[in-house]
Design a protein around this motif. Sequence first.
Motif, PDB file in Angstrom:
ATOM      1  N   TYR A   1       6.875  -9.289  -6.210  1.00  0.00           N
ATOM      2  CA  TYR A   1       7.136  -8.847  -7.583  1.00  0.00           C
ATOM      3  C   TYR A   1       6.380  -7.574  -7.906  1.00  0.00           C
ATOM      4  CZ  TYR A   1       9.853 -12.889  -8.583  1.00  0.00           C
ATOM      5  OH  TYR A   1      10.860 -13.811  -8.567  1.00  0.00           O
ATOM      6  N   THR A   2       7.051  -6.702  -8.639  1.00  0.00           N
ATOM      7  CA  THR A   2       6.383  -5.511  -9.127  1.00  0.00           C
ATOM      8  C   THR A   2       6.944  -5.194 -10.505  1.00  0.00           C
ATOM      9  OG1 THR A   2       5.696  -3.258  -8.608  1.00  0.00           O
ATOM     10  CG2 THR A   2       7.965  -3.825  -8.084  1.00  0.00           C
ATOM     11  N   SER A   3       6.322  -4.240 -11.178  1.00  0.00           N
ATOM     12  CA  SER A   3       6.736  -3.936 -12.540  1.00  0.00           C
ATOM     13  C   SER A   3       7.678  -2.755 -12.568  1.00  0.00           C
ATOM     14  CB  SER A   3       5.518  -3.603 -13.383  1.00  0.00           C
ATOM     15  OG  SER A   3       4.707  -4.726 -13.479  1.00  0.00           O
TER      16      SER A   3
ATOM     17  N   MET B   1      -2.334   8.456   1.351  1.00  0.00           N
ATOM     18  CA  MET B   1      -0.957   8.043   1.630  1.00  0.00           C
ATOM     19  C   MET B   1      -0.279   7.630   0.346  1.00  0.00           C
ATOM     20  SD  MET B   1      -1.674   5.498   4.722  1.00  0.00           S
ATOM     21  CE  MET B   1      -2.919   5.895   5.921  1.00  0.00           C
ATOM     22  N   TRP B   2       0.922   8.116   0.186  1.00  0.00           N
ATOM     23  CA  TRP B   2       1.711   7.720  -0.984  1.00  0.00           C
ATOM     24  C   TRP B   2       2.744   6.694  -0.556  1.00  0.00           C
ATOM     25  CZ3 TRP B   2       6.815   7.436  -1.983  1.00  0.00           C
ATOM     26  CH2 TRP B   2       7.197   7.218  -3.320  1.00  0.00           C
ATOM     27  N   TRP B   3       2.747   5.559  -1.235  1.00  0.00           N
ATOM     28  CA  TRP B   3       3.817   4.585  -1.020  1.00  0.00           C
ATOM     29  C   TRP B   3       3.990   3.677  -2.218  1.00  0.00           C
ATOM     30  CZ3 TRP B   3       2.262  -0.317   1.964  1.00  0.00           C
ATOM     31  CH2 TRP B   3       0.919  -0.325   2.352  1.00  0.00           C
ATOM     32  N   GLN B   4       4.909   2.743  -2.086  1.00  0.00           N
ATOM     33  CA  GLN B   4       5.278   1.852  -3.195  1.00  0.00           C
ATOM     34  C   GLN B   4       5.667   0.488  -2.632  1.00  0.00           C
ATOM     35  OE1 GLN B   4       8.818   4.230  -4.480  1.00  0.00           O
ATOM     36  NE2 GLN B   4       7.655   4.523  -6.365  1.00  0.00           N
ATOM     37  N   THR B   5       5.690  -0.500  -3.491  1.00  0.00           N
ATOM     38  CA  THR B   5       6.195  -1.817  -3.090  1.00  0.00           C
ATOM     39  C   THR B   5       7.585  -1.648  -2.467  1.00  0.00           C
ATOM     40  OG1 THR B   5       5.032  -2.695  -5.013  1.00  0.00           O
ATOM     41  CG2 THR B   5       6.620  -4.162  -3.943  1.00  0.00           C
ATOM     42  N   GLU B   6       8.368  -0.774  -3.061  1.00  0.00           N
ATOM     43  CA  GLU B   6       9.745  -0.567  -2.613  1.00  0.00           C
ATOM     44  C   GLU B   6       9.830   0.096  -1.241  1.00  0.00           C
ATOM     45  OE1 GLU B   6       8.411   0.233  -5.495  1.00  0.00           O
ATOM     46  OE2 GLU B   6       9.776  -0.123  -7.170  1.00  0.00           O
TER      47      GLU B   6
HETATM   48  C1  WT7 Z   1       2.996   3.611  -7.289  1.00  0.00           C
HETATM   49  C2  WT7 Z   1       3.443   2.443  -6.467  1.00  0.00           C
HETATM   50  C3  WT7 Z   1      -0.087   2.070  -1.653  1.00  0.00           C
HETATM   51  C4  WT7 Z   1       1.034   1.355  -2.274  1.00  0.00           C
HETATM   52  C5  WT7 Z   1       0.524   0.377  -3.256  1.00  0.00           C
HETATM   53  C6  WT7 Z   1       1.006   0.589  -4.658  1.00  0.00           C
HETATM   54  C7  WT7 Z   1       1.349   5.253  -7.088  1.00  0.00           C
HETATM   55  C8  WT7 Z   1       0.728   5.023  -4.650  1.00  0.00           C
HETATM   56  C9  WT7 Z   1      -0.259   6.909  -4.264  1.00  0.00           C
HETATM   57  C10 WT7 Z   1      -0.946   8.073  -3.780  1.00  0.00           C
HETATM   58  C11 WT7 Z   1      -0.649   9.026  -5.899  1.00  0.00           C
HETATM   59  C12 WT7 Z   1       0.184   6.904  -5.601  1.00  0.00           C
HETATM   60  C13 WT7 Z   1       2.689   5.899  -7.381  1.00  0.00           C
HETATM   61  C14 WT7 Z   1       3.695   4.880  -6.895  1.00  0.00           C
HETATM   62  N1  WT7 Z   1       0.793   5.701  -5.813  1.00  0.00           N
HETATM   63  N2  WT7 Z   1       0.101   5.730  -3.717  1.00  0.00           N
HETATM   64  N3  WT7 Z   1      -1.419   8.157  -2.534  1.00  0.00           N
HETATM   65  N4  WT7 Z   1      -1.115   9.110  -4.641  1.00  0.00           N
HETATM   66  N5  WT7 Z   1      -0.016   7.957  -6.415  1.00  0.00           N
HETATM   67  O1  WT7 Z   1       2.310   0.126  -4.732  1.00  0.00           O
HETATM   68  O2  WT7 Z   1       2.164  -1.110  -6.900  1.00  0.00           O
HETATM   69  O3  WT7 Z   1       4.379  -0.395  -5.926  1.00  0.00           O
HETATM   70  O4  WT7 Z   1       2.770   1.287  -6.901  1.00  0.00           O
HETATM   71  O5  WT7 Z   1       1.608   3.845  -7.031  1.00  0.00           O
HETATM   72  O6  WT7 Z   1       2.819   6.119  -8.745  1.00  0.00           O
HETATM   73  O7  WT7 Z   1       4.956   4.982  -7.502  1.00  0.00           O
HETATM   74  P1  WT7 Z   1       2.940  -0.100  -6.137  1.00  0.00           P
END
Ligand code: WT7
Length: 648
Positions: free
Chosen positions: A263-265, A412-417
């Motif tokens: 789950y995520t928001s 590193m930039w990533w997301q739950t997705e």
């Molecule tokens: C959101 C995703 C590591 C994944 C865990 C969070 C922000 C994530 C970075 C980064 C700047 C970042 C974004 C993204 N975010 N990594 N390296 N620099 N912003 O996963 O809870 O799905 O959140 O976290 O805004 O969209 P999440």
Amino acid sequence: MSTPQTDLAIWNIESVDPDKALQIRAMREQVQTDPETFWLEQAKRLDWAKFPTVGNRSTFEDDVSIRWYEDGKLNVSVNCLDRHLKERGDQTALIWQGNDPGVSRQLTFRELHAEVCRVANALKSLGVKRGDRVAIHLPMTVEVVACMLACARIGAVHVVLFGGFSPEGIGERLIDSGAVAVITCDAAKRGAKTIAHKSVIDAALKHSGSIGSVKNVIVVNVSDTSAPMTPGRDHSYAELVSGQSDACEPEIMNAEDVFFLLYTSGSTGKPKAIVHTTGGYLLWAAYTVDVTFPAERGTTHWCTADVAWITGHTFVVYGPLANGTTTLLFEGLMGWPQAGRWWDIIDRFNVSSFFTAPTAIRALMRDGDDLPRQYSLASLRRLGSAGEPISPDAWLWYYEVIGQKKCPVIDMWWQTETAGPMLSAIAGAQQLKPGWATTGIPGIFPSLTNDKGEIIENREAEGCLCFDESWPGQTRSIWGDHKRFRETYFTFSKGRYFSGDGARRDADGNLMITGRMDDVINVSGHRIGTAEIEDAVATDHSVAEAAAVGINHDLKGQGIVVFVVARSTRTLPSEAHLSKVISERVGRYATPERVYLVSELPKTRSGKIVRRLLRKIASNETDNLGDLSSLADTSIVPTLITLVQKQL
Ligand code: WT7
């Protein structure tokens, strides 16, 4: 601390290794010219029961369909455990450091394999089958890893729930996922505190009436506290698991079978379960950890994220174990029983790859430089950061004081997705730039669009971060709501995945994340939708309407501020009460910094709340409030400003 300039001197921090640079360049070229061959070659990182003959079969058009390796068959637990037994069965797979500094446990791949099989058999004995959803609500313990892998073994879909969710939040997620079983514990240990778990699950089940789908609750004894048990439904983990056989035939899954929900928001109040599938997810976990954050054999990988987040799934459990790397799990808090706890753990367990979030780095910086200098930290080889933007200040502190100028800091930039890192510098192959997540990793094609979703061709630009091609770890859908999936990510820019983030691009093509562009607030790396907070506070009968906004916060990155309009001026709710309503309904992590009671909210003529304006007022950035011409009534603005300034 001096203000760093992101000039060339700092740019060149990481020396480039020509061989590594060449290797990464070759990967980039291959995936550009012949992606199908590239991705089928990458699939060899895994052990398949049937090796796939097809790579990517995804389309972002029409109804959106993401499919990878679709005729492949495999089992995740086999890839994380069984295949390592021959070569490294006696190597430590999991180091568990308890909350109490004197308590730790290490399990070899063989021992973890045996425990996973026992739990898998225990789940089967309760009738849990392939495809069933199993909710896991556990703190950072050996059991949480064993239970996740046990679900993988029998093809059950795990749904790991964060310990900080409220009973309402959990109840809602149990109903939405249709979980048949919940695995929880008596109570979790967090520093000097114990935090109830079982009673939260009991309340969630009662509250939601979801007892209909949840047939069994398994309770791990974590804190030696007595938890009330409901006969027939509740089982002690120790009793249920200990008698089971340590062999369990793995269920052979199709690559596109659902592996887990998380789950995520988003920007509506209803939490969404992100769907990840078996083959693509595991390949992405194995690939990204190896490419961005490899650990040398005999050393330890430590990602401090809670397993209940995507970072925990990929960087604590599946990525390291799929690569045969020792992974460390820490139950406690960074500052308990004293500051420097993390540094002690790094020295004690020979940690080479250390990964945490900017919010933690900012808190650690406050302890000063002398404290980490009392530790050796000599085992460290690379440092990672993700979850929110890292400021150049924090980046440099991490690099100089923790990494002792010999470890690259990899943002590193990533997301739950996305399941794993998408933007990241590859240490050794390219230069680093403090505060910048730099470039797409090999196989990832980022682009920027304007706010109409049209591509921006100029190199130096600022815009909306999108991705032009699918990747194996891409989420397949939102559980039970493919329409919402398509609308959230694929309608903004035709033929692209839209991340919801803004980014800036420099002349060399590096990217810097500027933050979320939608109604999502990032508090200490936790994503919270403004609508979740607004819905929660609106459940209080005294509230007519509410608007939540994110403001900058020194430690948390962002903090929450809520503006509330009461139903009646005669019985005004207290701000403290409303704050409590939010922390109880959403979770403690969503406790607002401030709640303001106001007579009305600024709205457009069509009745939309203007959050952009509220954000500026709450941040006391009132010099430039932007264009107010769309407001139905501007007279409310000075009143709001005065109210906020009075309480600053
Ligand atoms: C959101 C995703 C590591 C994944 C865990 C969070 C922000 C994530 C970075 C980064 C700047 C970042 C974004 C993204 N975010 N990594 N390296 N620099 N912003 O996963 O809870 O799905 O959140 O976290 O805004 O969209 P999440």
